[in-house]
Structures are given as structure tokens and as C-alpha cells.
Design a protein around this motif. Structure first.
Motif, PDB file in Angstrom:
ATOM      1  N   PRO A   1       0.813  -1.222   0.000  1.00 25.80           N
ATOM      2  CA  PRO A   1       0.000   0.000   0.000  1.00 25.80           C
ATOM      3  C   PRO A   1       0.846   1.272   0.000  1.00 25.80           C
ATOM      4  O   PRO A   1       0.488   2.261  -0.644  1.00 25.80           O
ATOM      5  CB  PRO A   1      -0.826  -0.124   1.282  1.00 25.80           C
ATOM      6  CG  PRO A   1      -0.933  -1.585   1.527  1.00 25.80           C
ATOM      7  CD  PRO A   1       0.386  -2.141   1.083  1.00 25.80           C
ATOM      8  N   MET A   2       1.980   1.239   0.724  1.00 24.67           N
ATOM      9  CA  MET A   2       2.851   2.411   0.760  1.00 24.67           C
ATOM     10  C   MET A   2       3.404   2.731  -0.622  1.00 24.67           C
ATOM     11  O   MET A   2       3.383   3.883  -1.086  1.00 24.67           O
ATOM     12  CB  MET A   2       3.999   2.127   1.739  1.00 24.67           C
ATOM     13  CG  MET A   2       4.925   3.312   1.996  1.00 24.67           C
ATOM     14  SD  MET A   2       4.157   4.588   3.001  1.00 24.67           S
ATOM     15  CE  MET A   2       4.124   5.934   1.829  1.00 24.67           C
ATOM     16  N   CYS A   3       3.873   1.689  -1.326  1.00 26.44           N
ATOM     17  CA  CYS A   3       4.432   1.906  -2.660  1.00 26.44           C
ATOM     18  C   CYS A   3       3.351   2.289  -3.667  1.00 26.44           C
ATOM     19  O   CYS A   3       3.592   3.104  -4.565  1.00 26.44           O
ATOM     20  CB  CYS A   3       5.160   0.647  -3.123  1.00 26.44           C
ATOM     21  SG  CYS A   3       6.723   0.350  -2.252  1.00 26.44           S
TER      22      CYS A   3
ATOM     23  N   MET B   1      10.478   6.007  -6.548  1.00 27.18           N
ATOM     24  CA  MET B   1      10.252   4.701  -5.937  1.00 27.18           C
ATOM     25  C   MET B   1      11.509   4.191  -5.238  1.00 27.18           C
ATOM     26  O   MET B   1      11.442   3.633  -4.136  1.00 27.18           O
ATOM     27  CB  MET B   1       9.787   3.694  -6.983  1.00 27.18           C
ATOM     28  CG  MET B   1       8.442   3.993  -7.623  1.00 27.18           C
ATOM     29  SD  MET B   1       7.084   4.278  -6.445  1.00 27.18           S
ATOM     30  CE  MET B   1       7.048   2.742  -5.562  1.00 27.18           C
ATOM     31  N   GLU B   2      12.665   4.388  -5.871  1.00 25.30           N
ATOM     32  CA  GLU B   2      13.890   3.876  -5.272  1.00 25.30           C
ATOM     33  C   GLU B   2      14.341   4.706  -4.079  1.00 25.30           C
ATOM     34  O   GLU B   2      15.049   4.205  -3.201  1.00 25.30           O
ATOM     35  CB  GLU B   2      14.987   3.771  -6.338  1.00 25.30           C
ATOM     36  CG  GLU B   2      14.644   2.713  -7.390  1.00 25.30           C
ATOM     37  CD  GLU B   2      15.781   2.382  -8.329  1.00 25.30           C
ATOM     38  OE1 GLU B   2      16.777   3.132  -8.368  1.00 25.30           O
ATOM     39  OE2 GLU B   2      15.669   1.349  -9.034  1.00 25.30           O
ATOM     40  N   ALA B   3      13.905   5.958  -4.006  1.00 28.11           N
ATOM     41  CA  ALA B   3      14.164   6.749  -2.794  1.00 28.11           C
ATOM     42  C   ALA B   3      13.403   6.148  -1.611  1.00 28.11           C
ATOM     43  O   ALA B   3      13.843   6.244  -0.462  1.00 28.11           O
ATOM     44  CB  ALA B   3      13.747   8.201  -3.016  1.00 28.11           C
ATOM     45  N   LEU B   4      12.271   5.506  -1.902  1.00 27.99           N
ATOM     46  CA  LEU B   4      11.458   4.891  -0.855  1.00 27.99           C
ATOM     47  C   LEU B   4      11.934   3.492  -0.499  1.00 27.99           C
ATOM     48  O   LEU B   4      12.077   3.167   0.690  1.00 27.99           O
ATOM     49  CB  LEU B   4       9.990   4.827  -1.299  1.00 27.99           C
ATOM     50  CG  LEU B   4       9.009   4.161  -0.330  1.00 27.99           C
ATOM     51  CD1 LEU B   4       8.836   5.014   0.925  1.00 27.99           C
ATOM     52  CD2 LEU B   4       7.661   3.923  -1.016  1.00 27.99           C
ATOM     53  N   VAL B   5      12.191   2.641  -1.507  1.00 29.80           N
ATOM     54  CA  VAL B   5      12.461   1.222  -1.227  1.00 29.80           C
ATOM     55  C   VAL B   5      13.919   0.825  -1.413  1.00 29.80           C
ATOM     56  O   VAL B   5      14.308  -0.277  -1.026  1.00 29.80           O
ATOM     57  CB  VAL B   5      11.566   0.318  -2.107  1.00 29.80           C
ATOM     58  CG1 VAL B   5      10.114   0.532  -1.764  1.00 29.80           C
ATOM     59  CG2 VAL B   5      11.814   0.549  -3.597  1.00 29.80           C
ATOM     60  N   GLY B   6      14.724   1.692  -2.022  1.00 34.10           N
ATOM     61  CA  GLY B   6      16.141   1.380  -2.157  1.00 34.10           C
ATOM     62  C   GLY B   6      16.582   1.318  -3.608  1.00 34.10           C
ATOM     63  O   GLY B   6      15.777   1.033  -4.505  1.00 34.10           O
ATOM     64  N   PRO B   7      17.859   1.574  -3.874  1.00 31.99           N
ATOM     65  CA  PRO B   7      18.369   1.568  -5.249  1.00 31.99           C
ATOM     66  C   PRO B   7      18.259   0.188  -5.879  1.00 31.99           C
ATOM     67  O   PRO B   7      18.406  -0.848  -5.221  1.00 31.99           O
ATOM     68  CB  PRO B   7      19.834   2.002  -5.082  1.00 31.99           C
ATOM     69  CG  PRO B   7      20.166   1.719  -3.648  1.00 31.99           C
ATOM     70  CD  PRO B   7      18.902   1.896  -2.886  1.00 31.99           C
ATOM     71  N   GLY B   8      17.978   0.186  -7.191  1.00 31.32           N
ATOM     72  CA  GLY B   8      17.892  -1.069  -7.917  1.00 31.32           C
ATOM     73  C   GLY B   8      16.617  -1.848  -7.706  1.00 31.32           C
ATOM     74  O   GLY B   8      16.492  -2.987  -8.165  1.00 31.32           O
TER      75      GLY B   8
END
Length: 432
Positions: A365-367, A408-415
Motif C-alpha cells: 500500500p505504501m508503494c 520509488m527507489e528513494a522509498l524502497v532502495g536503489p535497484g
């Protein structure tokens, strides 16, 4: 000059660039094509080093991953789905070895060996790659084909835990190798998919449906109707996604699938309970009008969540067919609207974006929430695959791709935001 040396010479000379571009360089860049050539060269070189095949006729094979596009949790109720092959795959160089042994080296994993003179189910092989190989070979033998051994070196870039179905890609890869070397290329993609499902059900020990294998084997966007699971209706949705102006993104939310067995099992269990009210096993056999007329009784008997999940089935079953129709008609905006509707239904009615056993973990839900903000009313976004944890899927306008990926990658991480393409070709002999 050996067969492998001839293959390498042709690849380096660009003789296979057209097919490599079609499979791996759908962004149209020379960099992607060069990377595809390098990967092919690596696989052929690794095969030669591992097996020293001499004059055996080698060939290159591909089994792609697949993405579910429409019909979330509809297949187990004999419903309709829309899926597609992607440009991540299992790639192998293989050649006959003159024995009754299948020997496969998969990069990063122990080598395996399957004896074609013993194709019985092995309990010790359940949940292993050897079970899939033995199962595919066994089914081909049951169909009357005379099998012979081969050696193969395989590498994979199908993302682990991404919902892209690496097991189906592997089954389709092995099926295409056997088809080429033992079946005179007589097995069509649908039969290869069914062979893969047989291997996974009977030998691997997983009671999966047929969507994963069909999406990998057939290629492109594929509409499947499971009204009769033994004989599903399979139709390719004729649309060139490269012309859509959108990229397909699969985002790894960083959440884990562990301990979600009960969550997954509850969905078919609850849908089945609603069907049982009408004396049926599957919702596809219950007319929607009968279901809606019985809503008050169903709420009391089965509970609201089961009724909502059944409601999701009816709407997403129709929606999957509408998505395929929109693609056939070239109406990509209509397709995007339907994908968004599917995502909303999955979140609100199917309720598979987070688990009640761990309410603090709501990565999907966050993403999805952040993804909608980044899309600013364009594109489409939804949960991908089984849900509760894992990945989301987004169709992102090309002009927003850079900012969407960065956000998105700022939220969940690079790559973690993977940019993919619906490739037009399923499992295949790449070249021989």
C-alpha cells in the motif's frame, strides 16, 4: 571449426542481431543490443568450458519470465487472465551429448543430472530443479517421443521473488530444448506450457495453475480463459507495447513472502465457500446474478470478506477480457483505466495488499500510494501477482519514467524499480 565456435563467430559478426534485438533490446538502444550479445557470448563460452562438446550441434534457447497483467486471483476459480512474457529470461546453450543423461549447469547453482532411463517421481527431488527437468522429460516421453540426453549451461536474469515466475521460465526452457533435440520441434507453445505445468504439479509438488507457463511459453500479451482448465482457451492479444509510449515497471517493495501461506490459502478457500452456497466448487460456475441476489444470505453465512473477494472475482474476471479487447483495438488508454480498476479492486475487495497477521508491514500500500502520486493521474498501477508482500506493477509514461524510478527507489532502495518490456516472443530456440 566446432559448432560453438561457429555460433560465437556469427554472434560477434552481428548475424543474429535482429532476433537478439527483438528479445532483449526493445528499448531500441545499441547499448541493450551490445549487452545481449555479451550475455550470449558468455553463455556459449561457459557451455564450451563446462562440457567441451566437440562437434555436437549446439543451439541457444530462451525461457522468459512472465508478468500477470489482469485477472488477479481469478485463475483458481476457472476465470480469465491476461499475462505476458517479459524481456528477462533463462538463457541456455545446449547440445546433444550422445548419452541418456540430461546434465545442466545453472550459473550460481550446483550442477544437476537426470537419467532418462528412470523418469519416475522422486520424493527426494520435490521442490528442486531436478524434479522439473525429470517431469518435463517424463511428460514428453509419455507423449511418445524418444528422448536423448543433452548438456546445457544456463544463466538467468529473472528476478527472484518478483512474481515473474522463474520456475515456469525454467520449465519452458527445458521444454524447448527437448522439443528441438528430441521432438523435431513438433511441440507447440501451448503444449510446452502444459508439459511444464505437469512437471510442476506432479514432480515438483506445487499445485499451480497454467497461467505462469502459458505466459512464458506463448509470448507477447496472452489472454487465457480457464473455464475448462484441461483445455483453456488461449489467444494472443495483438498489441505492440513498444508503441504505447509507456514502460512496464516492476517494483520490489522490500517485503517478504515468508509466513504468508495462510493468507494465500484463504483466498481460494473463501471464494470456494461462496461457490459452495450454490452447490458449486468454483465461482465461474455460479451466475453473477445469482451471487448478487444472495448477498444478504452470503454475508451471514460466509462473512463480508469472503463476499467481497467473490465480488472481486466477478469484476476482475470480466476486466481481464476487457483489457485484452482494449489491446486488440489499440485503445491503450482504456487498457490503463482497466488496470487501475483492477488494482483498486485488489486492494479494497480482494484485500491482498497487506496481511492482517502483521499490520505494521504495509509495503505494498505504501508503494502504491507513492506511485500514484508520482504518476500524477497518468499511467496505471496495481499489486503484482499473489500479493500481501512482494512487488507492484506500473505502466509509466516514458516522459515520467526517470522521476518515477527515482521516487520509488528513494522509498524502497536503489535497484528496486525494474524497467521491463513485454517481449513478443515466448519460449524459443533463439538460434542454432
Amino acid at each position: 571449426m566446432s559448432s560453438c565456435e561457429k555460433l560465437l563467430q556469427a554472434v560477434r559478426a552481428g548475424a543474429h542481431d535482429t532476433i537478439l534485438a527483438r528479445l532483449y533490446a526493445m528499448d531500441g538502444t545499441q547499448a541493450s543490443l551490445a549487452a545481449a550479445r555479451d550475455r550470449v557470448i558468455h553463455v556459449i563460452d561457459s557451455f564450451s568450458a563446462a562440457f567441451h562438446p566437440g562437434d555436437a550441434d549446439a543451439a541457444l534457447f530462451s525461457g522468459p519470465g512472465r508478468t500477470e497483467i489482469g485477472g488477479n486471483h481469478t485463475d483458481h476459480q476457472h476465470g480469465r487472465v491476461l499475462c505476458g512474457s517479459v524481456d528477462l529470461d533463462m538463457l541456455a546453450c545446449a547440445a546433444p551429448n550422445g548419452t541418456q543423461l540430461i546434465r545442466i549447469h545453472s550459473e550460481g547453482y550446483p550442477a544437476l543430472e537426470v537419467d532418462l532411463t528412470d523418469l519416475a517421481v522422486k520424493t527426494e527431488e520435490v521442490n528442486t530443479s531436478a524434479a522439473l527437468v525429470r517431469g518435463v522429460a517424463a511428460r514428453a516421453a509419455q507423449l511418445g517421443y524418444s528422448l536423448k540426453g543433452f548438456d546445457a549451461y544456463a544463466t538467468s536474469n529473472v528476478l527472484s521473488g518478483s512474481g515473474l515466475s522463474s520456475s515456469a521460465a525454467y520449465e519452458v526452457l527445458v521444454g524447448n530444448i527437448l522439443n528441438h533435440f528430441c521432438c523435431e520441434d513438433k511441440l507447440d507453445p501451448i503444449l510446452i506450457a502444459k508439459i511444464g505445468q505437469y512437471a510442476e504439479n506432479v514432480y515438483f509438488g506445487k499445485p499451480c495453475g497454467l497461467m505462469d507457463q502459458m505466459g512464458s511459453s506463448v509470448g507477447g500479451a496472452v489472454a487465457i480463459d480457464f473455464a475448462d482448465p484441461a483445455a483453456p482457451i488461449v489467444e494472443k492479444a495483438g498489441y505492440d507495447f513498444a508503441s504505447s509510449g509507456h514502460a512496464l515497471c516492476i517494483v520490489d517493495t522490500g517485503s517478504c513472502h515468508a509466513d504468508l501461506t495462510n493468507d494465500y490459502a484463504d483466498i481460494p478457500k473463501e471464494m470456494g465457500a461462496v461457490a459452495a452456497h450454490f452447490g458449486q466448487k468454483f465461482l465461474r460456475d455460479v451466475p453473477e446474478a445469482d451471487f448478487r441476489a444472495a448477498l444478504p444470505a452470503l454475508r451471514a453465512e460466509c462473512g463480508d470478506r469472503a463476499v467481497l473477494r467473490a465480488l472481486h472475482f466477478y469484476t476482475d474476471d470480466k476486466r481481464a477480457a476487457q483489457e485484452a479487447q482494449a489491446l486488440e483495438q489499440g485503445d491503450f488508454q482504456r487498457f490503463l483505466a482497466l488496470v487501475n480498476e483492477s488494482g483498486f479492486s485488489s486492494a479494497v475487495n480482494l484485500q491482498n495488499t497487506w496481511t492482517i497477521s502483521d499490520p505494521r508491514q504495509q509495503a505494498i500500500p505504501m508503494c502504491l500510494a507513492l506511485g500514484r502520486e508520482l504518476l500524477e493521474g497518468t499511467g496505471a498501477i496495481r499489486v503484482h501477482g499473489g500479493g500481501f508482500a512482494g512487488t507492484i506493477q506500473a505502466f509509466v509514461p516514458n516522459e515520467k519514467l526517470e522521476s518515477f524510478k527515482a521516487g520509488m527507489e528513494a522509498l524502497v532502495g536503489p535497484g528496486k524499480c525494474h524497467v521491463l518490456h513485454i517481449r513478443p516472443v515466448g519460449g524459443c530456440v533463439v538460434f542454432a
